[in-house]
Design a protein around this motif. Structure first.
Motif: not given
Ligand SMILES: NC(=O)c1ccc[n+]([C@@H]2O[C@H](COP(=O)([O-])OP(=O)(O)OC[C@H]3O[C@@H](n4cnc5c(N)ncnc54)[C@H](OP(=O)(O)O)[C@@H]3O)[C@@H](O)[C@H]2O)c1
Length: 290
Positions: A200-214
């Motif tokens: 089970l995954t989400g729709p995109e691969v993210l870094s910690r930095a991506d998550q913080v930005a979102q």
């Protein structure tokens, strides 16, 4: 692929959820209740009892506690929130004796081609999968990627400032725990179900930095991720009050986790709806970070 028929749960024995007071467990219990199932919750914290929900408060690794919790149940969502697989040896005979249908919540980071996993937390899940098979149970295995709810651990830092500091672990296909819960409920309410493993995954691969930005976009703030050295990350996590064993496991995971993450269509196949984005999770949970 699922194998129906689906049940509502109303005319059946209870479904046991372990780790029921946690991020995922709560989401599963809510959904089972909404579908008319009887739910028994096992956690060391009490859960809100309400119509359809009964609670067993105790330690999952205590065979007597698990025996009580398993009495008369039809199915179990086994969430194993420990950093050690060894205590399972004492309690899995209880599960085998009760012989319910078992859905096991595992990790997407398991590499089936390796005898030993590189990450100690992933090794616990690989061991549990093997122990369940050895005990004669034939679990449905849901292997979850990193859950979005983990970022709740950043709430204190984000209330204090605009920087999240932490170890820069490999990118992951962050999955919304509501999607994992939807998939678990589908498996629990089916009489028969493909045993998987279902990744089970989400729709995109993210870094910690991506998550913080979102998260920043959802909060209307310009937030920044600051990777920190292992020794600093260790002292920060200990100062935050996290248990030493968890801190060491997280540090080891940050050092060993491989950059092999991919997305799968499993959430949609199992639930009938697309996987939610982390951006959506951030919007839906923004209030928790203010
Ligand atoms: N988070 C992820 O990214 C991820 C990915 C793949 C798989 N998983 C699996 O999913 C599980 C659930 O994740 P989560 O985020 O919902 O975890 P969580 O919020 O920490 O919930 C776990 C719950 O289980 C309780 N618990 C811990 N040890 C127990 C014991 N010995 N007996 C009874 N209850 C106990 C915890 O109590 P305390 O709060 O007191 O510890 C907590 O209420 C993880 O533990 C892991 O096995 C997680």
């Amino acid at each position: 692929m699922t194998e129906s028929p689906h049940r509502t749960g109303t005319s059946h024995d209870p479904i046991l959820v372990t780790g029921a007071a946690g991020n995922l467990g709560r989401a599963v219990v809510d959904r089972l209740v909404a579908r008319g199932a009887r739910v028994r919750c096992l956690d060391r914290h009490p859960v809100d009892e309400r119509p359809g929900v009964e609670a067993v408060v105790g330690d999952l690794t205590d065979p007597a506690v698990l025996r009580t919790a398993l009495s008369g149940v039809d199915a179990v969502l086994l969430i194993w929130p420990l950093l050690d697989a060894a205590p399972a040896r004492a309690v899995l005979p209880e599960l085998a004796r009760a012989s319910p249908r078992v859905v096991y919540l595992s990790s997407s980071a398991i590499d089936d081609d390796r005898a030993r996993q590189t990450d100690p937390i992933v090794q616990v899940h690989a061991d549990l999968e093997a122990l369940l098979m050895d005990a004669g149970l034939r679990p449905v295995v849901l292997r979850s990627d990193t859950m979005a709810s983990n970022v709740r651990g950043w709430a204190a830092q984000l209330r204090a400032g605009d920087v999240v500091a932490g170890p820069d672990i490999a990118r992951t296909a962050v999955v919304d725990e509501r999607d994992v819960a939807d998939a678990a409920v589908t498996a629990l309410l089916a009489e028969r179900f493909d045993r998987g493993p279902h990744v089970l995954t989400g729709p995109e691969v993210l870094s910690r930095a991506d998550q913080v930005a979102q998260l920043g976009a959802a909060l209307g703030r310009r937030l920044r991720f600051e990777p920190v050295r292992t020794d600093i990350a260790r002292s920060q996590m200990l100062a935050d009050g996290r248990p030493a064993a968890l801190v060491e496991a997280l540090i080891a995971a940050s050092e060993h986790r491989l950059e092999a993450t991919r997305t799968t269509g499993c959430v949609e196949r199992l639930t009938g709806h697309p996987a939610r984005t982390f951006a959506q999770w951030a919007v839906d949970h923004a209030a928790e970070f203010r």
